[in-house]
Design a protein around this motif. Structure first.
Motif, PDB file in Angstrom:
ATOM      1  N   LYS A  63       0.834  -1.203   0.000  1.00  0.00           N
ATOM      2  CA  LYS A  63       0.000   0.000   0.000  1.00  0.00           C
ATOM      3  C   LYS A  63       0.872   1.257   0.000  1.00  0.00           C
ATOM      4  O   LYS A  63       2.020   1.219   0.440  1.00  0.00           O
ATOM      5  N   ALA A  69      -4.714   9.264   1.532  1.00  0.00           N
ATOM      6  CA  ALA A  69      -4.744   7.810   1.290  1.00  0.00           C
ATOM      7  C   ALA A  69      -4.408   7.036   2.562  1.00  0.00           C
ATOM      8  O   ALA A  69      -4.978   5.975   2.823  1.00  0.00           O
ATOM      9  N   GLU A  73      -6.844   4.322   4.297  1.00  0.00           N
ATOM     10  CA  GLU A  73      -6.406   2.925   4.480  1.00  0.00           C
ATOM     11  C   GLU A  73      -6.406   2.532   5.953  1.00  0.00           C
ATOM     12  O   GLU A  73      -6.894   1.475   6.326  1.00  0.00           O
ATOM     13  N   TYR A  79     -13.215   9.689   1.681  1.00  0.00           N
ATOM     14  CA  TYR A  79     -12.398  10.850   1.287  1.00  0.00           C
ATOM     15  C   TYR A  79     -12.815  12.109   2.063  1.00  0.00           C
ATOM     16  O   TYR A  79     -11.959  12.797   2.630  1.00  0.00           O
ATOM     17  N   ASN A 533      -3.655   2.835 -16.528  1.00  0.00           N
ATOM     18  CA  ASN A 533      -3.332   3.756 -15.432  1.00  0.00           C
ATOM     19  C   ASN A 533      -2.168   4.673 -15.784  1.00  0.00           C
ATOM     20  O   ASN A 533      -2.203   5.873 -15.536  1.00  0.00           O
ATOM     21  N   ASP A 561      -7.410  10.736  -8.651  1.00  0.00           N
ATOM     22  CA  ASP A 561      -8.285   9.798  -7.941  1.00  0.00           C
ATOM     23  C   ASP A 561      -7.432   8.999  -6.975  1.00  0.00           C
ATOM     24  O   ASP A 561      -6.265   8.685  -7.263  1.00  0.00           O
ATOM     25  N   GLN A 562      -8.012   8.616  -5.817  1.00  0.00           N
ATOM     26  CA  GLN A 562      -7.244   7.927  -4.774  1.00  0.00           C
ATOM     27  C   GLN A 562      -6.698   6.576  -5.243  1.00  0.00           C
ATOM     28  O   GLN A 562      -5.666   6.127  -4.785  1.00  0.00           O
ATOM     29  N   GLU A 563      -7.387   5.919  -6.225  1.00  0.00           N
ATOM     30  CA  GLU A 563      -6.894   4.633  -6.723  1.00  0.00           C
ATOM     31  C   GLU A 563      -5.542   4.827  -7.432  1.00  0.00           C
ATOM     32  O   GLU A 563      -4.626   4.024  -7.308  1.00  0.00           O
ATOM     33  N   ILE A 564      -5.441   5.940  -8.196  1.00  0.00           N
ATOM     34  CA  ILE A 564      -4.208   6.201  -8.950  1.00  0.00           C
ATOM     35  C   ILE A 564      -3.113   6.739  -8.034  1.00  0.00           C
ATOM     36  O   ILE A 564      -1.932   6.550  -8.297  1.00  0.00           O
ATOM     37  N   GLY A 566      -2.204   5.673  -5.166  1.00  0.00           N
ATOM     38  CA  GLY A 566      -1.432   4.527  -4.683  1.00  0.00           C
ATOM     39  C   GLY A 566      -0.400   4.073  -5.700  1.00  0.00           C
ATOM     40  O   GLY A 566       0.737   3.751  -5.354  1.00  0.00           O
ATOM     41  N   GLU A 567      -0.797   4.054  -6.978  1.00  0.00           N
ATOM     42  CA  GLU A 567       0.116   3.655  -8.066  1.00  0.00           C
ATOM     43  C   GLU A 567       1.290   4.622  -8.170  1.00  0.00           C
ATOM     44  O   GLU A 567       2.446   4.226  -8.282  1.00  0.00           O
TER      45      GLU A 567
END
Length: 657
Positions: A63, A69, A73, A79, A533, A561-564, A566-567
C-alpha cells in the motif's frame, strides 16, 4: 460537498510525517522516516515516509499514497472524512455545501453507524451536564471519583437516563434510523406477538464511557450501573458491530498515542477509571483493554507506537495469575515487558488519585520489574517448599521465555531464571530446547495437514516473465514525476546515410525540459502507453507540467483519484526500499538518484523504441507465415527494422545475438 478551496488548503498545510506520526512510531532514516508497518504484523521496519515528496509506502503490504490515502487505508475513512479530520487537526475551516436528503440516504452503513455513535456520545454528555438526574447521579459519581470538569469533558463521559427509551426516542426524533441504532447496540429491539416491536435503551441508568478509535471516532460505549441491582452487570459494553470489535480496540488509545510514542513506553491497566485517573494526574501514556483478556491485535496496536509495555496490576492474586497469560502474548510479539504491582488495597485509580504526579512517577520507576523477575518471585512464593510445585513453576517460566523471538534475550532470561530459582542453566536450556522442539513439531504437523488438505498435482514451475513494456512505461512516469520540470542537455539521435551509403545514428545536442523531451520523442514515434493507469497519469502529468511554472508532487497527487494515488506513490517510493537496508553502514554507497538524468531519459526512450521495434518485427513475421504470395515488401521492412534495432542497441552498448 467540501469546497476545492478547503481541499487545497488541507493539502498545502498537512504534514504527512506529523499525521502518520500520530499512528506509527517513526524514526529518521536519511531524508526519510521509517517505521513498522501499521497494516501487517512485522518486526523489521518496511514502512517509509518521504517528507519531501509527502508520500508513504508500505513495502510489506504494497500500500502507499499521500496523507489522505493513509487515513483512508488506516482509519477506513471516506475521502470527505479524511479531509475533515485533517482540517480539524490543522484548524482549517471546512467550507461545504449542504447535503441533500438524497446524499444523506446514500451514506454507507458504516458511516451511518459512526454518525449514530457520535450523536449518542453528544446526547449522553448533554444529559450529564444539563438534566437534573444527570447532574444529581452521573456528575456526582464522576466528581466522587475525583474527576475534574475538564477531564470529564475531554473523555466525553456522559449519563444515560434511567428510563426505558429516552435515548432511542430522542435519536428517532432527530431522524436517525432504528436500523443503525440497533446495529450499534445502543437500542435493543424485541419483536412481540402481533407484529409490533418493543424498543428500549441498552444503557438505561448508567454512566457512560465512550470508546474511541485511534483517530478519535466513537466506536462504542462502556456503561457502569450505579444501583445495587444484583441481576444487572456492573459494566456493560456495546456489542460487536461493523465498527466496534473489542478485541481490536484499546480504551484511551486516542488520548495516549502521542505520549506513548514520546515516552517510548505504554502503561497497560484494567479499567476505564484507571486510565482516566492516571491521565488526569499527568501520566498520559496509559491505555486499558477494557476488562477483556488481552489480545494479539491490541498488543500490535501498541507495538506500532512503542516496543515497551509496563503492565500495572492491583494486589488481587487471582487477577495476577490470569493476567500472566497476557504477558506471554506480549513477549510473543517481540516486545519488552515490565510489571508493576500496587500496595494491597490499591489500584492504579486509587493510587493516582491519592498521590502527586511526582510520587506516582517515582513509584512506577522504582517498582516496575522486568517480567522474569516478577514472574519468578510471584510463582516461587506460591511454590514455597513443595518440590513438585517448584518444578512446575520453573517449567512455566521457561515456557514464557520460549515465546521470545530474540535469541540473545532468551539467553539472558535463562541466566536470570537460573540465578533466581537456583537451578543449573544446562537444565533450563534442555527444557527450552524441548519446548522449542515440540512447538516446531506441532507447527510442522499442522502445516503438513494443511498441505495434504490442499494437495494438487505438481507441475514444472513456470518462471514469471518480466513485462518489459510495463517496466519501461513505469520508468517514464517516474522520470516525469521526479525530474519533469528540470532543464537538461540531451543527445538526440538523427538517422543519416554516411559516405559509404550505410545508415548511421548521428548525435545532436539539444536543451529542453525533461517532460518536453519525453513528450516529443513519444509523439514522434507515435508511441501510446499500453497500461491504462500509466496512460491516464502520463497525460495528466504532461498537462500539469506544461501549465504550471512550479510543479510539486503533493499538489499533483491532490488532483488525482485515490486509486491512482497509490500507483504513483509506489513508483516514487520504490527506490526508497533500499534505504531500509542501511547500505552506508555496510560501506556500500549507492549512486544518488538524481545523477545522470539526461542519460537516464535517453536510455529509457531508446529501450522503449527497441522494445516496440521487436514487437513490430514479430507482428510482421506472423504476417508472412502461411502466405504463398510475394512477401518481399514485408521482408524488406523487417530487414530495415532489424538494422535500426542493431543501431539503437549499439548506442545502448548492447550486443545482439
Amino acid at each position: 460537498m467540501i469546497s476545492k478551496n478547503t481541499i487545497d488548503q488541507v493539502y498545502e498545510t498537512a504534514r504527512l510525517e506529523e499525521v502518520i506520526g500520530d499512528f506509527v512510531q517513526l524514526k529518521k532514516s536519511g531524508s526519510n522516516f521509517k517505521g513498522l508497518s501499521p497494516f501487517t504484523d512485522e518486526r523489521t521496519p518496511s514502512f517509509m515516509v518521504s517528507p519531501v515528496k509527502q508520500i508513504w509506502k508500505d513495502f510489506s503490504s504494497g500500500k502507499g499514497g499521500n496523507v489522505v490515502a493513509f487515513l483512508m487505508e488506516h482509519e477506513h475513512f471516506t475521502y470527505p472524512e479524511a479531509i475533515k479530520y485533517l482540517a480539524k487537526k490543522y484548524n482549517i475551516e471546512v467550507e461545504e455545501t449542504e447535503q441533500t436528503n438524497e446524499q444523506k440516504e446514500q451514506a454507507n452503513e458504516r458511516e451511518s453507524m459512526y454518525l449514530v455513535s457520535e450523536y449518542a456520545q453528544k446526547y449522553f454528555s448533554d444529559t450529564l451536564w444539563e438534566s437534573q438526574p444527570g447532574k444529581a447521579i452521573g456528575l456526582s459519581y464522576f466528581k466522587e471519583r475525583g474527576f475534574t470538569d475538564d477531564t470529564i469533558k475531554k473523555f466525553g463521559l456522559g449519563y444515560s437516563l434511567d428510563e426505558w427509551e429516552a435515548f432511542t426516542k430522542s435519536a428517532l426524533d432527530q431522524g436517525y434510523q432504528l436500523e443503525f441504532l440497533e446495529k450499534t447496540g445502543l437500542t435493543i429491539v424485541k419483536e412481540q406477538t402481533g407484529g409490533e416491536s418493543r424498543k428500549f435503551d441498552r444503557f438505561k441508568g448508567r454512566v457512560m464511557f465512550p470508546i474511541h478509535s485511534m483517530s478519535g471516532r466513537v466506536l462504542g460505549f462502556g456503561g457502569r450501573i450505579l444501583t445495587n441491582d444484583k441481576k444487572a452487570a456492573k459494566y456493560l459494553n456495546s456489542p460487536e458491530s461493523e465498527i466496534y470489535h473489542k478485541s481490536k480496540v484499546l480504551y484511551g488509545i486516542y488520548f495516549a498515542k502521542q505520549a506513548i510514542a514520546k515516552e517510548d513506553n505504554c502503561f497497560l491497566v484494567e479499567g476505564y477509571t484507571d486510565v482516566i485517573q492516571m491521565y488526569q494526574r499527568g501520566v498520559e501514556n496509559v491505555v486499558s483493554s477494557s476488562g477483556t483478556a488481552l489480545t494479539p491485535e491490541q498488543i500490535r496496536l501498541i507495538n506500532r507506537l512503542t516496543k515497551n509495555i509496563t503492565v500495572l496490576f492491583d494486589g488481587d492474586a487471582a487477577g495476577l495469575r490470569a493476567s500472566l497469560r497476557g504477558i506471554d502474548l506480549i513477549l510473543e510479539q517481540g516486545m519488552d515487558v515490565k510489571v508493576c504491582t500496587f500496595p494491597e488495597g490499591e489500584d492504579p485509580d486509587s493510587f493516582a488519585k491519592n498521590n502527586t504526579y511526582e510520587d506516582l512517577v517515582l513509584y512506577l520507576e522504582e517498582n516496575a520489574k522486568d517480567f522474569i523477575q516478577f514472574k519468578t518471585s510471584l510463582l516461587a512464593e506460591e511454590a514455597a517448599n513443595d518440590p513438585i510445585k517448584r518444578a512446575d513453576t520453573i517449567r512455566d517460566i521457561v515456557h514464557s521465555i520460549s515465546k521470545i523471538p530474540d535469541r540473545i534475550k532468551k539467553e539472558v532470561y535463562i541466566q536470570e531464571c537460573a540465578k533466581i530459582m537456583q537451578i543449573s542453566e544446562e537444565v533450563l536450556y534442555n527444557t527450552l530446547a524441548q519446548i522449542d522442539k515440540k512447538g516446531a513439531a506441532d507447527t510442522f504437523k499442522k502445516q503438513n495437514q494443511e498441505q495434504k488438505a490442499f494437495e494438487v498435482v505438481k507441475s514444472d514451475p513456470v518462471t514469471e516473465k518480466v513485462d518489459v513494456q510495463f517496466e519501461l512505461e513505469r520508468k517514464v512516469i517516474e522520470m516525469l514525476l521526479l525530474y519533469g520540470d528540470q532543464k537538461q542537455e540531451f543527445e538526440d539521435l538523427v538517422l543519416k546515410e554516411n559516405d559509404e551509403g550505410d545508415l548511421v545514428l548521428e548525435p545532436e545536442t539539444v536543451e529542453a525540459k525533461v517532460y518536453e523531451k519525453v513528450f516529443l520523442d513519444l509523439q514522434e514515434d507515435e508511441i501510446e502507453l499500453a497500461n491504462v493507469n500509466f496512460r491516464a497519469i502520463y497525460y495528466k502529468l504532461i498537462e500539469e507540467l506544461n501549465a504550471k511554472e512550479e510543479f510539486t508532487v503533493n499538489s499533483f497527487l491532490s488532483e488525482l483519484d485515490q486509486e491512482i494515488v497509490g500507483e504513483v506513490s509506489s513508483i516514487l517510493m520504490e527506490e526508497e526500499r533500499y534505504t531500509l537496508h542501511d547500505w552506508e553502514r555496510k560501506d556500500i554507497y549507492p549512486k544518488a538518484k538524481g545523477q545522470g538524468v539526461a542519460q537516464l531519459v535517453g536510455e529509457t526512450i531508446l529501450t522503449l523504441r527497441c522494445n516496440l521495434i521487436k514487437t513490430r518485427i514479430k507482428k510482421l513475421q506472423l504476417d508472412t507465415e502461411g502466405k504463398n504470395g510475394d512477401n518481399s515488401e514485408i521482408l524488406e521492412e523487417i530487414v530495415n527494422y532489424l538494422q535500426l534495432n542493431k543501431l539503437l542497441n549499439a548506442k545502448l552498448n548492447r550486443v545482439l545475438s
